[in-house]
Design a protein around this motif. Structure first.
Motif, short mmCIF file in Angstrom:
data_model
loop_
_atom_site.label_atom_id
_atom_site.label_comp_id
_atom_site.label_asym_id
_atom_site.label_seq_id
_atom_site.Cartn_x
_atom_site.Cartn_y
_atom_site.Cartn_z
N ILE A 2 0.84 -1.20 0.00
CA ILE A 2 0.00 0.00 0.00
C ILE A 2 0.87 1.24 0.00
O ILE A 2 0.57 2.24 -0.68
CB ILE A 2 -0.96 -0.01 1.20
N THR A 3 1.96 1.19 0.74
CA THR A 3 2.89 2.33 0.76
C THR A 3 3.48 2.56 -0.63
O THR A 3 3.58 3.71 -1.10
CB THR A 3 4.01 2.08 1.77
N ALA A 4 3.86 1.47 -1.31
CA ALA A 4 4.40 1.60 -2.66
C ALA A 4 3.35 2.17 -3.60
O ALA A 4 3.64 3.09 -4.39
CB ALA A 4 4.89 0.24 -3.16
N LEU A 5 2.13 1.67 -3.53
CA LEU A 5 1.06 2.17 -4.40
C LEU A 5 0.79 3.65 -4.12
O LEU A 5 0.53 4.42 -5.06
CB LEU A 5 -0.21 1.35 -4.19
N HIS A 6 0.86 4.04 -2.86
CA HIS A 6 0.68 5.46 -2.51
C HIS A 6 1.73 6.31 -3.21
O HIS A 6 1.43 7.36 -3.80
CB HIS A 6 0.76 5.62 -0.99
N ARG A 7 2.99 5.87 -3.17
CA ARG A 7 4.07 6.63 -3.82
C ARG A 7 3.87 6.69 -5.33
O ARG A 7 4.03 7.74 -5.96
CB ARG A 7 5.43 6.01 -3.49
N TYR A 8 3.50 5.54 -5.93
CA TYR A 8 3.33 5.51 -7.38
C TYR A 8 2.17 6.41 -7.81
O TYR A 8 2.24 7.09 -8.85
CB TYR A 8 3.05 4.08 -7.86
N THR A 9 1.10 6.41 -7.05
CA THR A 9 -0.08 7.22 -7.40
C THR A 9 0.24 8.70 -7.32
O THR A 9 -0.23 9.49 -8.16
CB THR A 9 -1.25 6.87 -6.48
#
Length: 364
Positions: A2-9
């Motif tokens: 979720i942290t990675a997806l937050h950064r990518y978004t």
């Protein structure tokens, strides 16, 4: 994840914005290297395509498994201001979370899990212009697909999570008309109006593929410059969809054969992007059965069927390579302001991808 997806978004990455794409590409490359992947790029002025590899470990030699995904989105920079990242229970919202940044996050988590365990050779292509038909990536995708034993697409699945086993052909074509400019009042007969010619050509286009299940959409039209000048140039961009390769061949042939009606006008057509029709075949059926069996082994019930939309798996599937798509997490609202992805769906896909990539018997 979720942290990675937050950064990518939050690294907004619209197609055709090289600066924005480069910022996210650097982030993704760092995460890919941390997951154990070797990273390289195919450079393009409009955005680089990322190529990640993981050599086989403790399994018999064989062709690689190719994974296809993309990091461009349909959303312009600044969309986050009106469509912010939110997490509400199982629902994550934000531009690009479903199509398909959650797929990249899930893939990298799965690679991290299998990197130290037995696995086949993995090759991953992350495309920069998928949302406009991959005009600069198709050659790369085709070359990688030809050497692969199996191709897995990380596009969003069908509603509920089922995989995609075929896709309509999708072509973007441009009709270009050159006329002759002249004064529209003093000497109109000396000119040849490119806009008038284009209108007549578009009437012809309506008849393309008559009696065939072909979708033709005139999406863009432009031309001329002043009302007192006979228009010297005009063009229209078409979106075409095909369910059958023969329909595709016939209609694209008819489009290429268009000729000017007016003596001093010229008409030409060119393809802006082309994804051939991918029809389900025996190789894909066997791959789906293998994927479904592996899914069942970890308690997941998974099916598959063809889809209307197009993606880079069109290229692989049309070559006869064993291909399935839709391995990104479940959610909905692709290309819409309702876009969302399931938190539980991300975990499900990480588990499935980990099982698939670490399968000792191989997918090929």
């Amino acid at each position: 994840m979720i942290t990675a997806l937050h950064r990518y978004t939050h690294a907004e990455s619209p197609t055709g914005d090289p600066a924005a794409l480069a910022a996210l590409a650097g982030m993704l490359e760092a995460d890919a290297a941390a997951a154990g992947l070797h990273t390289a790029r195919e450079e393009h002025p409009t955005g680089d395509h990322l190529i990640w590899t993981l050599p086989a470990r403790d399994v018999p030699g064989g062709p690689p498994v190719l994974l296809l995904t993309h990091y461009d989105t349909v959303w312009p920079v600044g969309t986050l201001a009106g469509l912010p990242w939110t997490v509400d229970g199982d629902v994550i919202r934000g531009p690009g979370v479903y199509d398909t940044k959650a797929g990249i996050a899930a893939l990298l988590a799965a690679v991290t899990a299998v990197a130290g365990r037995p696995h086949p050779e993995l090759r991953i292509v992350v495309v920069a212009d998928e949302e406009i038909g991959s005009p600069t990536a198709t050659g790369l995708v085709e070359a990688e697909a030809r050497r692969a034993g199996a191709v897995l697409g990380l596009e969003p699945p069908h509603p509920g999570g089922d995989l995609k086993t075929g896709r309509r052909g999708s072509t973007r074509a441009r009709i270009e008309v050159t006329g002759v400019e002249a004064h529209a009042a003093l000497d109109p007969e000396a000119g040849a109006n490119a806009i008038d010619e284009l209108v007549d050509q578009l009437l012809r286009v309506r008849e393309l593929g008559a009696g065939r299940p072909v979708l033709v959409n005139t999406g863009v039209i432009a031309g001329g410059g002043r009302t007192n000048v006979v228009a010297g140039a005009a063009h229209a961009d078409l979106g075409l969809r095909f369910a059958d390769p023969e329909d595709e061949r016939v209609v694209l042939g008819e489009l290429a054969a268009l000729r000017a009606i007016r003596p001093r006008a010229t008409v030409g057509t060119r393809l802006l992007s082309h994804r051939p029709t991918w029809q389900p075949g025996e190789a894909g059926v066997r791959l789906l059965a293998r994927v479904a069996a592996i899914a069942a082994g970890i308690g997941q019930d998974l099916g598959g069927r063809p889809a209307d939309g197009a993606a880079d798996t069109n290229t692989a599937g049309s070559l006869g390579r064993p291909t399935v798509d839709g391995l990104a997490p479940r959610g909905g609202g692709a290309h819409a302001r309702t876009e969302w992805v399931s938190v539980a769906g991300i975990a499900e896909r990480v588990a499935l991808l980990t099982a698939l990539l670490g399968d000792r018997d191989g997918l090929a």
